[in-house]
Design a protein around this motif. Sequence first.
Motif, PDB file in Angstrom:
ATOM      1  N   VAL A 110      -1.365  -0.364   4.934  1.00  0.00           N
ATOM      2  CA  VAL A 110      -1.824  -1.426   4.033  1.00  0.00           C
ATOM      3  C   VAL A 110      -1.117  -1.287   2.686  1.00  0.00           C
ATOM      4  N   LEU A 111      -1.021  -0.079   2.176  1.00  0.00           N
ATOM      5  CA  LEU A 111      -0.326   0.140   0.906  1.00  0.00           C
ATOM      6  C   LEU A 111       1.144  -0.262   1.014  1.00  0.00           C
ATOM      7  N   ASP A 112       1.783   0.143   2.094  1.00  0.00           N
ATOM      8  CA  ASP A 112       3.212  -0.117   2.254  1.00  0.00           C
ATOM      9  C   ASP A 112       3.517  -1.603   2.382  1.00  0.00           C
ATOM     10  N   ALA A 113       2.535  -2.374   2.835  1.00  0.00           N
ATOM     11  CA  ALA A 113       2.746  -3.810   2.974  1.00  0.00           C
ATOM     12  C   ALA A 113       2.810  -4.512   1.626  1.00  0.00           C
ATOM     13  N   LEU A 114       2.325  -3.859   0.581  1.00  0.00           N
ATOM     14  CA  LEU A 114       2.357  -4.436  -0.768  1.00  0.00           C
ATOM     15  C   LEU A 114       3.672  -4.036  -1.421  1.00  0.00           C
ATOM     16  N   THR A 115       4.723  -4.769  -1.117  1.00  0.00           N
ATOM     17  CA  THR A 115       6.066  -4.336  -1.486  1.00  0.00           C
ATOM     18  C   THR A 115       6.355  -4.409  -2.980  1.00  0.00           C
ATOM     19  N   THR A 116       5.765  -5.380  -3.683  1.00  0.00           N
ATOM     20  CA  THR A 116       6.049  -5.493  -5.122  1.00  0.00           C
ATOM     21  C   THR A 116       4.815  -5.236  -5.980  1.00  0.00           C
ATOM     22  N   SER A 117       3.740  -4.768  -5.368  1.00  0.00           N
ATOM     23  CA  SER A 117       2.521  -4.437  -6.111  1.00  0.00           C
ATOM     24  C   SER A 117       2.253  -2.946  -5.977  1.00  0.00           C
ATOM     25  N   PRO A 118       2.416  -2.184  -7.064  1.00  0.00           N
ATOM     26  CA  PRO A 118       2.095  -0.765  -6.980  1.00  0.00           C
ATOM     27  C   PRO A 118       0.653  -0.578  -6.520  1.00  0.00           C
ATOM     28  N   ALA A 119       0.439   0.361  -5.615  1.00  0.00           N
ATOM     29  CA  ALA A 119      -0.906   0.624  -5.108  1.00  0.00           C
ATOM     30  C   ALA A 119      -1.060   2.104  -4.823  1.00  0.00           C
ATOM     31  N   ILE A 120      -2.221   2.636  -5.159  1.00  0.00           N
ATOM     32  CA  ILE A 120      -2.511   4.044  -4.916  1.00  0.00           C
ATOM     33  C   ILE A 120      -3.909   4.175  -4.319  1.00  0.00           C
ATOM     34  N   VAL A 121      -4.161   5.313  -3.692  1.00  0.00           N
ATOM     35  CA  VAL A 121      -5.503   5.691  -3.260  1.00  0.00           C
ATOM     36  C   VAL A 121      -5.878   6.942  -4.036  1.00  0.00           C
ATOM     37  N   PHE A 238      -4.907  -5.027 -12.637  1.00  0.00           N
ATOM     38  CA  PHE A 238      -5.276  -4.147 -11.532  1.00  0.00           C
ATOM     39  C   PHE A 238      -6.690  -4.438 -11.053  1.00  0.00           C
ATOM     40  N   SER A 239      -6.910  -4.159  -9.786  1.00  0.00           N
ATOM     41  CA  SER A 239      -8.220  -4.277  -9.157  1.00  0.00           C
ATOM     42  C   SER A 239      -8.460  -3.027  -8.331  1.00  0.00           C
ATOM     43  N   THR A 240      -9.708  -2.605  -8.308  1.00  0.00           N
ATOM     44  CA  THR A 240     -10.082  -1.403  -7.568  1.00  0.00           C
ATOM     45  C   THR A 240     -10.981  -1.792  -6.402  1.00  0.00           C
ATOM     46  N   PHE A 241     -10.686  -1.245  -5.227  1.00  0.00           N
ATOM     47  CA  PHE A 241     -11.438  -1.581  -4.019  1.00  0.00           C
ATOM     48  C   PHE A 241     -11.972  -0.312  -3.364  1.00  0.00           C
ATOM     49  N   ALA A 242     -13.201  -0.389  -2.914  1.00  0.00           N
ATOM     50  CA  ALA A 242     -13.775   0.725  -2.173  1.00  0.00           C
ATOM     51  C   ALA A 242     -13.198   0.755  -0.765  1.00  0.00           C
ATOM     52  N   VAL A 243     -13.099   1.941  -0.192  1.00  0.00           N
ATOM     53  CA  VAL A 243     -12.678   2.103   1.191  1.00  0.00           C
ATOM     54  C   VAL A 243     -13.938   2.200   2.034  1.00  0.00           C
ATOM     55  N   ASP A 244     -14.120   1.273   2.953  1.00  0.00           N
ATOM     56  CA  ASP A 244     -15.357   1.205   3.728  1.00  0.00           C
ATOM     57  C   ASP A 244     -15.637   2.524   4.429  1.00  0.00           C
ATOM     58  N   GLY A 245     -16.856   3.024   4.202  1.00  0.00           N
ATOM     59  CA  GLY A 245     -17.263   4.267   4.831  1.00  0.00           C
ATOM     60  C   GLY A 245     -16.732   5.509   4.160  1.00  0.00           C
ATOM     61  N   ARG A 246     -15.995   5.356   3.058  1.00  0.00           N
ATOM     62  CA  ARG A 246     -15.431   6.513   2.360  1.00  0.00           C
ATOM     63  C   ARG A 246     -15.786   6.420   0.884  1.00  0.00           C
ATOM     64  N   THR A 247     -16.941   6.967   0.512  1.00  0.00           N
ATOM     65  CA  THR A 247     -17.337   6.945  -0.891  1.00  0.00           C
ATOM     66  C   THR A 247     -16.439   7.829  -1.746  1.00  0.00           C
ATOM     67  N   ASP A 248     -15.595   8.610  -1.086  1.00  0.00           N
ATOM     68  CA  ASP A 248     -14.726   9.525  -1.816  1.00  0.00           C
ATOM     69  C   ASP A 248     -13.362   8.922  -2.123  1.00  0.00           C
ATOM     70  N   VAL A 252      -6.459   1.303  -5.695  1.00  0.00           N
ATOM     71  CA  VAL A 252      -6.149   0.575  -6.923  1.00  0.00           C
ATOM     72  C   VAL A 252      -4.836  -0.171  -6.707  1.00  0.00           C
ATOM     73  N   VAL A 253      -4.880  -1.491  -6.881  1.00  0.00           N
ATOM     74  CA  VAL A 253      -3.700  -2.332  -6.674  1.00  0.00           C
ATOM     75  C   VAL A 253      -3.330  -2.995  -7.999  1.00  0.00           C
ATOM     76  N   TYR A 254      -2.046  -2.903  -8.370  1.00  0.00           N
ATOM     77  CA  TYR A 254      -1.530  -3.495  -9.606  1.00  0.00           C
ATOM     78  C   TYR A 254      -0.649  -4.687  -9.248  1.00  0.00           C
ATOM     79  N   ASN A 255      -0.966  -5.843  -9.784  1.00  0.00           N
ATOM     80  CA  ASN A 255      -0.180  -7.044  -9.519  1.00  0.00           C
ATOM     81  C   ASN A 255       0.506  -7.537 -10.795  1.00  0.00           C
ATOM     82  N   PRO A 256       1.745  -7.994 -10.692  1.00  0.00           N
ATOM     83  CA  PRO A 256       2.430  -8.566 -11.860  1.00  0.00           C
ATOM     84  C   PRO A 256       1.664  -9.781 -12.375  1.00  0.00           C
TER      85      PRO A 256
END
Length: 279
Positions: A110-121, A238-248, A252-256
Amino acid sequence: MDDSKDFGAFLRDRRARLDPASFGFVVGRRRTPGLRREEVAQRANISPTWYTWLEQGRGGAPSADVLDRIASGLMLTQAEREHMFMLGLGRPPEVRYHHADSVSPRLQRVLDALTTSPAIVKTPTWDVLAWNKAAALLLTDYGKLPPGERNVLRLMFTNAHVRAAQDDWQAVARFVVGGLRADAVRAGASAEVAQLAEELSRMSPEFAALWNDNDITGQGDGLKRLHHSKIGLIELEFSTFAVDGRTDLAVVVYNPITPETAERIAAYVSKGSFADGDV
């Protein structure tokens, strides 16, 4: 217990799914599949009578400790454990922090599919576990860092390149410190964050001062301005999204913000060039 019938049915269903032989019990002749009630009680270290009453919807609401032991005895997944707590007590279990050191291949894709939007977990302690190519080129090349140094707070307060890239370092620093404190409580990671805070306080008087302010900040979304060494000022939202079932974990996705910024980022990412000190 309003959901006593559903609760009992859930216990019976999960008990029937377990293989007695895998737990060292003699299989022999059994009228029904799965473990016997007394075997679950033995594994959960509670009385067989009490466990039978729970399956029958009698005896009142169990304690959280009893539910935890039953969850262990029945080998429940995290989602199943939470469901059992909702049926048995009408509330989810207390948050338990489990340190993670990797993400699933699916999430990485999923992260790799965001080619021009930096994204981290990131974790509640703001360790960066995964990132995409755009994040490596525009934020930090985390792959060049030892795992123990892939931490947003460490980079913000101890890395000169990361600090220089921030358009307003003081505001960003206050924001991430307040977000770290909020995440620690939300994920039940207070002890782990306290250890990190103690270490950073020794390394950075600026961090110590901000930590002692006890500010709490929400960090679901916002704006970020970076001075990149190759392509100049870039403005991101930037927007922050929870990972379902992983409270840990959180993504975070950054869009131009503007088409012009998006074009510059796309051109730079397409070259795929990394250089020491790029931020």
